[in-house]
Design a protein around this motif. Structure first.
Motif, PDB file in Angstrom:
ATOM      1  N   VAL A 178     -27.611  -1.848 -53.098  1.00  0.00           N
ATOM      2  CA  VAL A 178     -28.368  -2.888 -52.508  1.00  0.00           C
ATOM      3  C   VAL A 178     -29.249  -3.870 -53.324  1.00  0.00           C
ATOM      4  N   GLU A 179     -30.256  -2.912 -54.106  1.00  0.00           N
ATOM      5  CA  GLU A 179     -31.278  -3.802 -54.901  1.00  0.00           C
ATOM      6  C   GLU A 179     -30.750  -4.682 -55.842  1.00  0.00           C
ATOM      7  N   LYS A 180     -29.529  -4.355 -56.338  1.00  0.00           N
ATOM      8  CA  LYS A 180     -28.685  -5.148 -57.208  1.00  0.00           C
ATOM      9  C   LYS A 180     -28.473  -6.377 -56.730  1.00  0.00           C
ATOM     10  N   ALA A 181     -28.254  -6.753 -55.344  1.00  0.00           N
ATOM     11  CA  ALA A 181     -27.945  -7.828 -54.709  1.00  0.00           C
ATOM     12  C   ALA A 181     -29.163  -8.654 -54.549  1.00  0.00           C
ATOM     13  N   GLY A 182     -30.513  -8.131 -54.902  1.00  0.00           N
ATOM     14  CA  GLY A 182     -31.592  -8.992 -54.708  1.00  0.00           C
ATOM     15  C   GLY A 182     -32.651  -8.651 -53.807  1.00  0.00           C
ATOM     16  N   PHE A 183     -32.222  -7.526 -53.118  1.00  0.00           N
ATOM     17  CA  PHE A 183     -33.176  -6.918 -51.883  1.00  0.00           C
ATOM     18  C   PHE A 183     -34.165  -6.022 -52.810  1.00  0.00           C
ATOM     19  N   VAL A 184     -35.148  -6.134 -51.806  1.00  0.00           N
ATOM     20  CA  VAL A 184     -36.415  -5.013 -52.230  1.00  0.00           C
ATOM     21  C   VAL A 184     -36.555  -3.957 -51.106  1.00  0.00           C
ATOM     22  N   LEU A 185     -36.452  -2.749 -51.550  1.00  0.00           N
ATOM     23  CA  LEU A 185     -36.752  -1.676 -50.853  1.00  0.00           C
ATOM     24  C   LEU A 185     -37.994  -1.577 -49.881  1.00  0.00           C
ATOM     25  N   ASP A 186     -38.054  -1.824 -48.654  1.00  0.00           N
ATOM     26  CA  ASP A 186     -39.261  -2.234 -47.846  1.00  0.00           C
ATOM     27  C   ASP A 186     -39.740  -0.947 -47.037  1.00  0.00           C
ATOM     28  N   GLY A 187     -38.857   0.017 -46.776  1.00  0.00           N
ATOM     29  CA  GLY A 187     -39.239   1.290 -45.949  1.00  0.00           C
ATOM     30  C   GLY A 187     -38.108   2.422 -45.998  1.00  0.00           C
ATOM     31  N   GLU A 188     -38.465   3.563 -45.682  1.00  0.00           N
ATOM     32  CA  GLU A 188     -37.796   4.532 -45.466  1.00  0.00           C
ATOM     33  C   GLU A 188     -38.151   5.330 -44.106  1.00  0.00           C
ATOM     34  N   SER A 189     -37.203   5.620 -43.517  1.00  0.00           N
ATOM     35  CA  SER A 189     -37.525   6.537 -41.980  1.00  0.00           C
ATOM     36  C   SER A 189     -36.867   7.851 -42.128  1.00  0.00           C
ATOM     37  N   THR A 190     -37.673   8.928 -41.851  1.00  0.00           N
ATOM     38  CA  THR A 190     -37.345  10.300 -41.955  1.00  0.00           C
ATOM     39  C   THR A 190     -36.802  10.670 -40.438  1.00  0.00           C
ATOM     40  N   VAL A 191     -36.750   9.862 -39.513  1.00  0.00           N
ATOM     41  CA  VAL A 191     -36.532  10.352 -38.290  1.00  0.00           C
ATOM     42  C   VAL A 191     -35.168  11.030 -38.030  1.00  0.00           C
ATOM     43  N   LEU A 192     -34.139  10.740 -39.054  1.00  0.00           N
ATOM     44  CA  LEU A 192     -32.929  11.433 -38.715  1.00  0.00           C
ATOM     45  C   LEU A 192     -32.733  12.499 -39.916  1.00  0.00           C
ATOM     46  N   ALA A 193     -33.740  12.879 -40.734  1.00  0.00           N
ATOM     47  CA  ALA A 193     -33.608  13.901 -41.835  1.00  0.00           C
ATOM     48  C   ALA A 193     -33.667  15.171 -41.075  1.00  0.00           C
ATOM     49  N   VAL A 194     -32.875  15.913 -41.865  1.00  0.00           N
ATOM     50  CA  VAL A 194     -32.713  17.359 -41.207  1.00  0.00           C
ATOM     51  C   VAL A 194     -32.670  18.457 -42.765  1.00  0.00           C
ATOM     52  N   ALA A 195     -33.956  19.186 -42.644  1.00  0.00           N
ATOM     53  CA  ALA A 195     -34.193  19.866 -43.812  1.00  0.00           C
ATOM     54  C   ALA A 195     -33.249  21.123 -43.914  1.00  0.00           C
ATOM     55  N   GLY A 196     -32.458  21.537 -43.018  1.00  0.00           N
ATOM     56  CA  GLY A 196     -31.509  22.514 -43.270  1.00  0.00           C
ATOM     57  C   GLY A 196     -30.076  22.256 -43.630  1.00  0.00           C
ATOM     58  N   ASP A 197     -29.893  21.074 -43.940  1.00  0.00           N
ATOM     59  CA  ASP A 197     -28.724  20.644 -44.524  1.00  0.00           C
ATOM     60  C   ASP A 197     -28.637  20.484 -45.789  1.00  0.00           C
ATOM     61  N   ASP A 198     -27.669  21.286 -46.283  1.00  0.00           N
ATOM     62  CA  ASP A 198     -27.739  21.437 -47.997  1.00  0.00           C
ATOM     63  C   ASP A 198     -26.577  20.448 -48.390  1.00  0.00           C
ATOM     64  N   HIS A 199     -26.298  19.542 -47.627  1.00  0.00           N
ATOM     65  CA  HIS A 199     -25.305  18.371 -48.116  1.00  0.00           C
ATOM     66  C   HIS A 199     -23.962  19.066 -48.639  1.00  0.00           C
ATOM     67  N   GLN A 200     -23.527  20.250 -48.187  1.00  0.00           N
ATOM     68  CA  GLN A 200     -22.339  20.623 -48.879  1.00  0.00           C
ATOM     69  C   GLN A 200     -21.300  20.752 -47.900  1.00  0.00           C
ATOM     70  N   LEU A 201     -21.424  20.395 -46.702  1.00  0.00           N
ATOM     71  CA  LEU A 201     -20.302  20.339 -45.467  1.00  0.00           C
ATOM     72  C   LEU A 201     -19.846  19.011 -45.286  1.00  0.00           C
ATOM     73  N   LYS A 202     -18.780  19.034 -44.863  1.00  0.00           N
ATOM     74  CA  LYS A 202     -18.172  17.677 -44.478  1.00  0.00           C
ATOM     75  C   LYS A 202     -19.008  17.452 -42.989  1.00  0.00           C
ATOM     76  N   ILE A 203     -19.201  15.851 -42.884  1.00  0.00           N
ATOM     77  CA  ILE A 203     -20.017  15.698 -41.641  1.00  0.00           C
ATOM     78  C   ILE A 203     -19.237  16.071 -40.483  1.00  0.00           C
ATOM     79  N   PHE A 204     -17.852  16.424 -40.271  1.00  0.00           N
ATOM     80  CA  PHE A 204     -17.385  16.605 -39.024  1.00  0.00           C
ATOM     81  C   PHE A 204     -17.390  18.123 -39.068  1.00  0.00           C
ATOM     82  N   ASP A 205     -17.688  19.023 -39.908  1.00  0.00           N
ATOM     83  CA  ASP A 205     -17.621  20.287 -39.720  1.00  0.00           C
ATOM     84  C   ASP A 205     -18.484  20.941 -38.552  1.00  0.00           C
TER      85      ASP A 205
END
Length: 212
Positions: free
Chosen positions: A168-195
């Motif tokens: 996205v930054e390559k297109a000329g955008f500047v990162l303006d903010g990040e939200s953690t409201v949907l963050a989940v600490a227990g997800d180890d990123h190994q499973l398919k999202i439909f699992d």
């Protein structure tokens, strides 16, 4: 609504800075959850484009018909369904016209094989052109493990947030903010999202980019 608990709409609308009178593009609207929400927020003076990439209009779910149906509902007449190839650049009358472009859990799909080789860089450039200076581009998606890039977009339906930022930054955008409201600490990123073990409980990132 059950989806509200999973999607945190109030926090995310505030994070996206969508307000009355805005012009919003909802990329890949699916069932129309966000399009309807934005329709209500922007009100009668605003406009919501429910944008269905031309590459997916042949899906069994008929996403374009779903998008078109929204505007026939009471209170949602400010929603207009649109469809064109993902990499298509806007006509002159659509340059610098949009306040917020939003895509929720579908950015990774732009890279998928069913998109028939759609140019994601061109897509991001088109978003940049459509937005007014100072406009926002919001990308929310399922997080892949750090350093995996695009490796898990097809099998796990996840994408490395660092890859999204770089693209996205390559297109000329500047990162303006990040939200953690949907963050989940227990997800180890190994499973398919439909699992079943993780569905609805995946670690998701939300990034806000600004057009300078």
């Amino acid at each position: 609504m059950q989806q509200d608990a999973v999607r945190h709409p109030a926090e995310l609308v505030a994070f996206a800075k969508v307000k009355a009178g805005d012009v919003v593009v909802d990329v890949w609207p699916g069932g129309g959850y966000w399009s309807r929400l934005f329709s209500t927020v922007v009100g009668p003076k605003g406009k919501v484009y429910a944008y269905v990439p031309a590459e997916i209009t042949g899906f069994k779910s008929d996403p374009l018909a779903l998008a078109k149906a929204i505007s026939t509902e009471a209170g949602h007449g400010n929603v207009e369904a649109t469809s064109y190839p993902a990499g298509e650049q806007p006509a002159a009358d659509m340059v610098n016209k949009v306040d917020v472009v939003w895509t929720f859990e579908n950015y990774h799909d732009l890279h998928d094989s069913f998109m028939k080789g759609a140019d994601v860089n061109a897509f991001n450039q088109a978003v940049f052109k459509r937005l007014k200076p100072g406009g926002y581009y919001i990308v929310a998606d399922h997080a892949a493990a750090a350093g995996t890039g695009l490796k898990n977009i097809e099998d796990l339906h996840r994408i490395d947030p660092a890859t999204v930022k770089a693209e996205v930054e390559k297109a000329g955008f500047v990162l303006d903010g990040e939200s953690t409201v949907l963050a989940v600490a227990g997800d180890d990123h190994q499973l398919k999202i439909f699992d079943p073990a993780i569905r609805g409980k995946t670690d998701r990132f939300v990034l806000r980019f600004k057009k300078p």
